[in-house]
Write a protein that holds these residues in place. Structure first.
Motif, PDB file in Angstrom:
ATOM      1  N   LEU A  19     -12.923  -4.278  -1.542  1.00 43.55           N
ATOM      2  CA  LEU A  19     -13.992  -3.477  -2.137  1.00 43.55           C
ATOM      3  C   LEU A  19     -14.351  -3.967  -3.541  1.00 43.55           C
ATOM      4  O   LEU A  19     -15.524  -3.935  -3.939  1.00 43.55           O
ATOM      5  CB  LEU A  19     -13.565  -2.009  -2.191  1.00 43.55           C
ATOM      6  CG  LEU A  19     -13.475  -1.298  -0.823  1.00 43.55           C
ATOM      7  CD1 LEU A  19     -12.886   0.101  -0.982  1.00 43.55           C
ATOM      8  CD2 LEU A  19     -14.843  -1.218  -0.164  1.00 43.55           C
ATOM      9  N   GLY A  20     -13.328  -4.427  -4.289  1.00 43.61           N
ATOM     10  CA  GLY A  20     -13.592  -4.967  -5.623  1.00 43.61           C
ATOM     11  C   GLY A  20     -14.487  -6.193  -5.565  1.00 43.61           C
ATOM     12  O   GLY A  20     -15.427  -6.340  -6.371  1.00 43.61           O
ATOM     13  N   LEU A  74      -2.903  -3.162  -1.049  1.00 43.49           N
ATOM     14  CA  LEU A  74      -3.674  -4.035  -1.937  1.00 43.49           C
ATOM     15  C   LEU A  74      -4.954  -4.548  -1.283  1.00 43.49           C
ATOM     16  O   LEU A  74      -5.914  -4.901  -1.965  1.00 43.49           O
ATOM     17  CB  LEU A  74      -2.827  -5.251  -2.347  1.00 43.49           C
ATOM     18  CG  LEU A  74      -1.700  -5.013  -3.346  1.00 43.49           C
ATOM     19  CD1 LEU A  74      -0.875  -6.285  -3.495  1.00 43.49           C
ATOM     20  CD2 LEU A  74      -2.276  -4.602  -4.704  1.00 43.49           C
ATOM     21  N   PHE A  75      -4.941  -4.582   0.054  1.00 40.13           N
ATOM     22  CA  PHE A  75      -6.005  -5.283   0.759  1.00 40.13           C
ATOM     23  C   PHE A  75      -7.375  -4.637   0.537  1.00 40.13           C
ATOM     24  O   PHE A  75      -8.323  -5.299   0.095  1.00 40.13           O
ATOM     25  CB  PHE A  75      -5.677  -5.332   2.256  1.00 40.13           C
ATOM     26  CG  PHE A  75      -6.562  -6.252   3.026  1.00 40.13           C
ATOM     27  CD1 PHE A  75      -6.255  -7.592   3.124  1.00 40.13           C
ATOM     28  CD2 PHE A  75      -7.713  -5.794   3.649  1.00 40.13           C
ATOM     29  CE1 PHE A  75      -7.068  -8.469   3.825  1.00 40.13           C
ATOM     30  CE2 PHE A  75      -8.527  -6.651   4.354  1.00 40.13           C
ATOM     31  CZ  PHE A  75      -8.204  -7.993   4.436  1.00 40.13           C
ATOM     32  N   ASN A 114       9.162  -1.148   5.810  1.00 39.54           N
ATOM     33  CA  ASN A 114       7.863  -0.524   6.049  1.00 39.54           C
ATOM     34  C   ASN A 114       7.124  -0.276   4.731  1.00 39.54           C
ATOM     35  O   ASN A 114       5.904  -0.426   4.658  1.00 39.54           O
ATOM     36  CB  ASN A 114       8.036   0.792   6.813  1.00 39.54           C
ATOM     37  CG  ASN A 114       8.030   0.600   8.326  1.00 39.54           C
ATOM     38  OD1 ASN A 114       6.996   0.308   8.911  1.00 39.54           O
ATOM     39  ND2 ASN A 114       9.187   0.744   8.939  1.00 39.54           N
ATOM     40  N   MET A 115       7.880   0.100   3.695  1.00 36.29           N
ATOM     41  CA  MET A 115       7.274   0.297   2.383  1.00 36.29           C
ATOM     42  C   MET A 115       6.721  -1.014   1.826  1.00 36.29           C
ATOM     43  O   MET A 115       5.636  -1.049   1.226  1.00 36.29           O
ATOM     44  CB  MET A 115       8.309   0.876   1.415  1.00 36.29           C
ATOM     45  CG  MET A 115       8.697   2.315   1.709  1.00 36.29           C
ATOM     46  SD  MET A 115       7.320   3.462   1.535  1.00 36.29           S
ATOM     47  CE  MET A 115       7.027   3.350  -0.218  1.00 36.29           C
ATOM     48  N   GLU A 116       7.469  -2.103   2.048  1.00 37.03           N
ATOM     49  CA  GLU A 116       7.003  -3.422   1.583  1.00 37.03           C
ATOM     50  C   GLU A 116       5.698  -3.810   2.276  1.00 37.03           C
ATOM     51  O   GLU A 116       4.793  -4.373   1.652  1.00 37.03           O
ATOM     52  CB  GLU A 116       8.086  -4.471   1.843  1.00 37.03           C
ATOM     53  CG  GLU A 116       9.316  -4.310   0.955  1.00 37.03           C
ATOM     54  CD  GLU A 116      10.452  -5.234   1.364  1.00 37.03           C
ATOM     55  OE1 GLU A 116      10.282  -5.978   2.370  1.00 37.03           O
ATOM     56  OE2 GLU A 116      11.502  -5.222   0.701  1.00 37.03           O
ATOM     57  N   LEU A 117       5.607  -3.514   3.566  1.00 40.61           N
ATOM     58  CA  LEU A 117       4.372  -3.803   4.297  1.00 40.61           C
ATOM     59  C   LEU A 117       3.223  -2.926   3.780  1.00 40.61           C
ATOM     60  O   LEU A 117       2.097  -3.406   3.582  1.00 40.61           O
ATOM     61  CB  LEU A 117       4.570  -3.558   5.794  1.00 40.61           C
ATOM     62  CG  LEU A 117       3.318  -3.704   6.670  1.00 40.61           C
ATOM     63  CD1 LEU A 117       2.781  -5.131   6.630  1.00 40.61           C
ATOM     64  CD2 LEU A 117       3.597  -3.282   8.107  1.00 40.61           C
ATOM     65  N   THR A 118       3.527  -1.662   3.532  1.00 42.62           N
ATOM     66  CA  THR A 118       2.498  -0.734   3.047  1.00 42.62           C
ATOM     67  C   THR A 118       1.963  -1.165   1.681  1.00 42.62           C
ATOM     68  O   THR A 118       0.770  -1.023   1.394  1.00 42.62           O
ATOM     69  CB  THR A 118       3.068   0.691   2.969  1.00 42.62           C
ATOM     70  OG1 THR A 118       3.580   1.058   4.255  1.00 42.62           O
ATOM     71  CG2 THR A 118       1.993   1.693   2.553  1.00 42.62           C
ATOM     72  N   PHE A 172      -9.879 -16.466   0.592  1.00 39.62           N
ATOM     73  CA  PHE A 172      -8.551 -16.858   0.101  1.00 39.62           C
ATOM     74  C   PHE A 172      -7.608 -15.652   0.069  1.00 39.62           C
ATOM     75  O   PHE A 172      -6.461 -15.720   0.522  1.00 39.62           O
ATOM     76  CB  PHE A 172      -8.691 -17.471  -1.300  1.00 39.62           C
ATOM     77  CG  PHE A 172      -7.374 -17.808  -1.942  1.00 39.62           C
ATOM     78  CD1 PHE A 172      -6.671 -18.930  -1.561  1.00 39.62           C
ATOM     79  CD2 PHE A 172      -6.837 -16.973  -2.920  1.00 39.62           C
ATOM     80  CE1 PHE A 172      -5.451 -19.240  -2.159  1.00 39.62           C
ATOM     81  CE2 PHE A 172      -5.627 -17.271  -3.513  1.00 39.62           C
ATOM     82  CZ  PHE A 172      -4.919 -18.405  -3.136  1.00 39.62           C
ATOM     83  N   THR A 173      -8.104 -14.528  -0.466  1.00 40.71           N
ATOM     84  CA  THR A 173      -7.285 -13.314  -0.566  1.00 40.71           C
ATOM     85  C   THR A 173      -6.893 -12.806   0.812  1.00 40.71           C
ATOM     86  O   THR A 173      -5.737 -12.449   1.062  1.00 40.71           O
ATOM     87  CB  THR A 173      -8.062 -12.215  -1.318  1.00 40.71           C
ATOM     88  OG1 THR A 173      -8.419 -12.696  -2.609  1.00 40.71           O
ATOM     89  CG2 THR A 173      -7.220 -10.959  -1.465  1.00 40.71           C
ATOM     90  N   THR A 174      -7.861 -12.782   1.718  1.00 40.55           N
ATOM     91  CA  THR A 174      -7.592 -12.308   3.084  1.00 40.55           C
ATOM     92  C   THR A 174      -6.538 -13.176   3.762  1.00 40.55           C
ATOM     93  O   THR A 174      -5.623 -12.672   4.428  1.00 40.55           O
ATOM     94  CB  THR A 174      -8.889 -12.320   3.920  1.00 40.55           C
ATOM     95  OG1 THR A 174      -9.868 -11.513   3.270  1.00 40.55           O
ATOM     96  CG2 THR A 174      -8.637 -11.793   5.321  1.00 40.55           C
ATOM     97  N   ASN A 175      -6.636 -14.481   3.579  1.00 40.39           N
ATOM     98  CA  ASN A 175      -5.692 -15.404   4.201  1.00 40.39           C
ATOM     99  C   ASN A 175      -4.278 -15.196   3.674  1.00 40.39           C
ATOM    100  O   ASN A 175      -3.311 -15.135   4.434  1.00 40.39           O
ATOM    101  CB  ASN A 175      -6.151 -16.846   3.941  1.00 40.39           C
ATOM    102  CG  ASN A 175      -5.303 -17.858   4.680  1.00 40.39           C
ATOM    103  OD1 ASN A 175      -5.062 -17.736   5.875  1.00 40.39           O
ATOM    104  ND2 ASN A 175      -4.829 -18.873   3.965  1.00 40.39           N
TER     105      ASN A 175
END
Length: 453
Positions: A111-112, A105-106, A96-100, A35-38
């Motif tokens: 990893l969490g 977060l990904f 670009n900052m918004e994308l970063t 779900f998160t990845t999508n």
């Protein structure tokens, strides 16, 4: 990608073999990971698409500033243009900052969730090991296989990033590739290779939108070999009338015939190959003068190139350049004057030797004397060809077989020069005004020479 899939399937297979229940516990975070990845992938796609759109705006601003550098400098607008460019640049940085931020977060979330899976296995697997439901060796092996899953999941993040960036780029490309041509050949075209030059407009009206007609009920016939002139005020519909001959726009109301055939039935390649067109805004490619003249007929012999440039009164000026015909004109002919560009465009149209020639205010940047000289040179060349001349200078079209006066999209007057003068209408008014302007210009020139002497 292949090794990641293989490792994932292998690890899960061995985990199932060791203990089914523990494997189910270990995969509890998997739905949340999917779900998160999508969700994050969609955000990456949208934000990268915005980045590309902004980058496109930035490159266009830069190109525009370089192309119009003379205008920018002449109006002392360097600072103003820099501010506009800086605004778009800042917008690009912000996006670009918004994308970063999304991309940042990904990996922590992936990893969490992996660590959550590891914690679940330690709690439940450790309990089962203490109770001897599984052996310590199986528990260690299970933990090892779970560790093997970590790399494919991290790689998934990189792959999703690349895929979403690629998808955003491909979406813009597909938008262009999937654009359908508005004007295409008829499903049943006629078989014809050459036109003789007869043109007929029947009750033709045209509008760019449904609100206002640009041309209204146009009826005119041009026979092969005739020289026809079209005059009128600015915005009267002259250029629009000519563009319909190329099928740059479709005739929506009324009919247009060439050689007795409906224009829609003539293959586009044949239609446009049989028309030589010289627009007011002459476009030259960043290439040599020779290549620009030969654009429509690349295999033309040198003597033909010399002939048409002489007819267009540009040959002597070309020979004055250090590299003559091999002179590179720069972007859009930047090293040439407006009159030189127009005369090269005339030579280009003459070289294809089409049966129909159209001059759309093609000498507006040339002085009256040179225009009259060019028209006199062209008279023998145009013999036997259908030629349409649009101009604001009446002195150069007095010898036309027929002159049409357009006003507000309608043909107000038609006839030869003498007949139109006798009507004392719009044509006569334009002609007498230009005579007065010419006399005033002559007086001012004589006065200037008198003061100089």
């Amino acid at each position: 990608m292949v090794d990641g899939v293989f490792l994932t399937l292998m690890a899960i297979g061995f985990m199932l073999h060791i203990n089914l229940r523990l494997t189910i516990y270990a995969l509890i975070p998997a739905p949340f990971l999917i779900f998160t990845t999508n969700r994050l992938s969609k955000r990456i796609h949208d934000r990268f698409l915005k980045i590309q759109e902004t980058f496109s705006q930035l490159t266009e601003k830069v190109r525009e500033n370089f192309a119009g550098i003379r205008v920018v400098k002449s109006y002392v607008q360097e600072e103003h243009r820099l501010k506009k460019l800086g605004k778009v640049s800042n917008q690009l940085v912000q996006r670009n900052m918004e994308l970063t931020q999304v991309w940042g977060l990904f990996f922590p979330m992936v990893l969490g969730l992996i660590n959550l899976s590891l914690a679940i296995v330690i709690v439940f697997g450790g309990k089962q090991t203490i109770l001897l439901s599984i052996t310590p060796g199986d528990f260690v092996a299970f933990m090892s296989y779970l560790g093997i899953l970590t790399w494919p999941l991290i790689a998934l993040g990189w792959v999703m990033n690349v895929l979403q960036r690629g998808a955003a780029s491909m979406r813009r490309i597909n938008k262009l590739l999937e654009t359908r041509l508005e004007i295409t050949d008829s499903s049943s075209p006629i078989k014809i290779n050459k036109l003789s030059g007869k043109i007929e407009f029947r009750n033709l009206s045209f509008s760019y939108d449904s609100n206002q007609l640009v041309l209204k009920n146009i009826n005119l016939t041009i026979d092969p070999g005739e020289t026809v002139a079209i005059v009128g005020r600015v915005g009267s519909g002259k250029t629009t009338l000519l563009t319909l001959l190329f099928r740059l726009y479709e005739v929506k109301e009324g009919e247009l015939f060439l050689d007795g055939y409906e224009i829609q039935k003539i293959p586009l390649e044949i239609l446009r190959r049989n028309i030589g067109y010289v627009p007011q805004d002459a476009f030259l490619f960043s290439d040599t003068i020779k290549e620009n003249v030969c654009f429509g007929a690349p295999q033309s012999p040198p003597e033909k190139i010399v002939e048409v440039t002489k007819l267009a009164q540009i040959y002597d000026e070309i020979m004055g350049f250090p590299n003559q015909f091999e002179t590179v004109v720069g972007e859009k002919g930047v090293i040439l004057s407006g009159g030189q560009k127009q005369r090269i465009a005339i030579a280009r149209a003459l070289l294809i030797n089409a049966p129909i020639l159209i001059f759309d205010n093609a000498l507006s940047s040339v002085d009256t004397q040179t225009e009259e000289l060019i028209m006199a040179n062209l008279k023998p060349f145009l013999s036997g060809k259908t030629s349409i001349i649009v101009t604001h200078r009446i002195s150069s079209i007095k010898d036309a077989d027929c002159i049409y006066v357009l006003d507000e999209g309608e043909i107000r007057e038609r006839g030869d020069h003498k007949k139109l003068l006798a009507l004392r209408g719009l044509y006569a008014e334009m002609y007498h005004r230009q005579l007065i302007e010419k006399e005033l210009e002559k007086d001012q020139t004589e006065e200037a020479f008198g003061c100089a002497s």
